[in-house]
Design an enzyme around this catalytic site. Structure first.
Site, PDB file in Angstrom:
ATOM      1  N   ARG A  26       0.811  -1.215   0.000  1.00 13.98           N
ATOM      2  CA  ARG A  26       0.000   0.000   0.000  1.00 13.98           C
ATOM      3  C   ARG A  26       0.852   1.277   0.000  1.00 13.98           C
ATOM      4  O   ARG A  26       0.333   2.362  -0.253  1.00 13.98           O
ATOM      5  CB  ARG A  26      -0.956  -0.008   1.190  1.00 13.98           C
ATOM      6  N   LYS A  33       8.624  -0.927   3.002  1.00 10.99           N
ATOM      7  CA  LYS A  33       7.871  -0.116   3.954  1.00 10.99           C
ATOM      8  C   LYS A  33       8.709   0.295   5.160  1.00 10.99           C
ATOM      9  O   LYS A  33       8.731   1.474   5.540  1.00 10.99           O
ATOM     10  CB  LYS A  33       6.625  -0.861   4.419  1.00 10.99           C
ATOM     11  N   THR A  92       2.258 -13.915  11.581  1.00 10.22           N
ATOM     12  CA  THR A  92       3.202 -13.549  12.624  1.00 10.22           C
ATOM     13  C   THR A  92       3.743 -14.763  13.378  1.00 10.22           C
ATOM     14  O   THR A  92       4.912 -14.784  13.783  1.00 10.22           O
ATOM     15  CB  THR A  92       2.535 -12.590  13.622  1.00 10.22           C
ATOM     16  N   ARG A 350      27.485  24.202   0.668  1.00 12.90           N
ATOM     17  CA  ARG A 350      27.556  22.834   0.187  1.00 12.90           C
ATOM     18  C   ARG A 350      28.561  22.031   1.021  1.00 12.90           C
ATOM     19  O   ARG A 350      29.300  22.595   1.834  1.00 12.90           O
ATOM     20  CB  ARG A 350      27.930  22.844  -1.295  1.00 12.90           C
ATOM     21  N   ASN A 394      38.924  39.708   3.158  1.00 11.99           N
ATOM     22  CA  ASN A 394      37.629  40.191   2.650  1.00 11.99           C
ATOM     23  C   ASN A 394      37.573  39.959   1.148  1.00 11.99           C
ATOM     24  O   ASN A 394      38.474  40.394   0.411  1.00 11.99           O
ATOM     25  CB  ASN A 394      37.449  41.674   2.947  1.00 11.99           C
TER      26      ASN A 394
END
Length: 497
Positions: A26, A33, A92, A350, A394
């Site tokens: 599903r 899952k 199960t 990054r 700078n």
């Protein structure tokens, strides 16, 4: 509800079986899952973290569908876990039998308490499991059920009790009668067994039911028939036992977990301006007096130091932010922001970016594999890739560190307290020495000695009348002619005096 027994009351060894063999059709996903992620971890990893609180003697994970994905992931998350392969899924009871057989195959035997959990219950906590195991042992039960009273029990197995509250059975929805379907106490699926009883019960579990499967919950009736004690312990926070079968349920669990994580950090002294728009993964670490502004996502193993302010509209994945730093409207991944540094707005850090203490990355700056030294600044509109910028340097606006020659990447080094002008291009590999400078528009292709000024453009030349000649008939030419006529009229006016 029974009194919670502290986990220290556990005396016998505990083994855990985690069921992770289902395909999860599903989900409609190529990802199995239990591998879908909630708050930065897969669902099964959340469960493995929770069961680790029991300090189990053995963890067995039952895999089946997509085991080539699920198996390596589990072994990475829990290296000591034993994998048991359920080739075909028959319920199960069958899955647990496969797990027990896998333990036997390595010349071991499960002893003490065996706890069975599910790999798609990410909200489950170690505290709840520890309390459940302790209650099971204290009551000397053959089997115990972690139950819960839910508003809508549809789809769950019901815990059936007699008039005295003793557990009689667990009845699955498809096998329940009308009265049983009204019961709101449900079986979460999480069960605890006495290991010896489990070994005796598994061969006796049949598949005479609506689905033709071997239900582990049938062990409850086997225990009752043998005159053994069966317990059911309602968990107050029943959402911890909720699983996710589709994307909608996955999103619901993610929202609930995020709400719990955010609330926990607020109780720890973190200011979250808007909890509804703040997302924090499970492995994030925040210090006291951190402030998180709206629209912020702190993901992976991000760490934020005290008094730092992050946001608004910021996403940090596996980043480190130092104390007192400020990161605003920034996307960062695998980056380090030093103490008192400022980043943003609209910056992109990054992987490999390091901003030193009191450093600055300004608006519309992208960095990659670059170290910005203590107090150094890259204030505006620049790309800094594969670079080392020294203390106090700078970098002028519009600067490009040209790090790629079409074949390989190369580094640029800017020295301490160097001052580079606007619209520079540094063609790597190149080094600018300590205290050096560059002129506006310079393309630096060779090393610049310490203290030197590098310029690459020649003297400026003006070509009079170029617009009128080369752009005749255009608004540009018309404007130029009007300005020239104005200048000529003023040149011919001698004025007074």
């Amino acid at each position: 509800m029974p009194t919670r027994v502290p986990s220290s009351a556990q005396s016998s060894p505990v083994s855990v079986i985690v069921l992770a063999a289902g395909g999860g059709t599903r989900m409609r996903s190529k990802t199995m899952k239990v591998l879908h992620r909630v708050a930065g971890r897969s669902m099964v990893e959340h469960v493995l973290v929770a069961v680790s609180a029991l300090e189990p003697a053995r963890v067995v994970a039952v895999v089946g569908h997509g085991r080539e994905q699920v198996g390596p992931h589990i072994q990475q998350a829990a290296p000591h876990a034993l994998l048991a392969v359920q080739e075909e899924q028959h319920g199960t009871g069958h899955a647990v039998r496969v797990a027990v057989e896998a333990v036997t195959a390595v010349d071991e035997r499960l002893q003490g308490t065996v706890l069975v959990a599910y790999g798609d219950t990410p909200l489950l906590t170690g505290e709840s499991l520890s309390a459940f195991a302790a209650e099971h042992e204290a009551a000397q039960c053959a089997v115990s059920i972690l139950s819960g009273e839910v508003p809508d029990p549809t789809g769950y197995g019901r815990v059936v009790r007699d008039e005295d509250g003793e557990v009689l059975a667990i009845v699955e929805e498809k096998d329940a009668d009308a009265d049983q379907r009204l019961i709101r106490e449900i079986n979460s699926g999480i069960l605890a067994f006495d290991a010896e009883f489990l070994a005796e019960a598994l061969p006796q579990i049949g598949n005479d039911n609506a689905k033709g499967e071997y239900y582990l919950t049938d062990a409850v009736q086997l225990a009752r028939d043998a005159g053994l004690t069966v317990g059911a312990y309602p968990i107050e926070d029943w959402l911890q036992t909720e699983g996710a079968n589709d994307r909608k349920q996955l999103a619901d669990l993610g929202r609930i977990m995020n709400q719990r994580i955010v609330e926990r950090w607020m109780r720890e002294g973190v200011s979250v301006m808007d909890p509804a728009t703040t997302w924090i993964d499970a492995d994030v670490v925040l210090a006291q007096d951190v402030t998180i502004l709206p629209g912020t996502q702190l993901l992976g193993a991000t760490v934020v130091g005290e008094d730092a302010v992050v946001g608004p509209d910021t996403t940090l994945q596996d980043c480190e932010v130092g104390a007192g730093a400020r990161v605003v409207r920034t996307h960062g991944e695998l980056a380090v922001v030093g103490e008192g540094a400022t980043v943003g707005p609209f910056s992109y850090l990054r992987p490999g970016s390091v901003v030193g203490a009191a450093g600055k990355i300004g608006a519309f700056v992208e960095t990659k594999n670059a170290t910005i030294g203590e107090g150094a600044k890259v204030p505006h509109l620049s790309y800094v890739g594969d670079a080392e910028i020294g203390e106090g340097a700078n970098i002028g606006a519009g600067t490009i560190f040209a790090n790629y020659d079409g074949v390989a990447k190369h580094r640029t080094r800017i020295g301490r307290h160097a001052k580079t002008a606007s619209n520079n291009t540094f063609v790597a590999p190149v080094e600018v020495g300590d205290g050096a400078g560059t002129g506006a528009g310079t393309v630096v292709r060779r090393d610049v000695p310490p203290g030197a000024l590098a310029v690459s453009s020649g003297p400026q030349r003006n070509l009079p009348g170029w617009a009128q000649t080369r752009r005749a008939g255009t608004p540009q030419a018309e404007a130029a002619e009007q300005a020239a006529s104005h200048d000529r009229s003023h040149d011919g006016d001698g004025g007074l005096g």
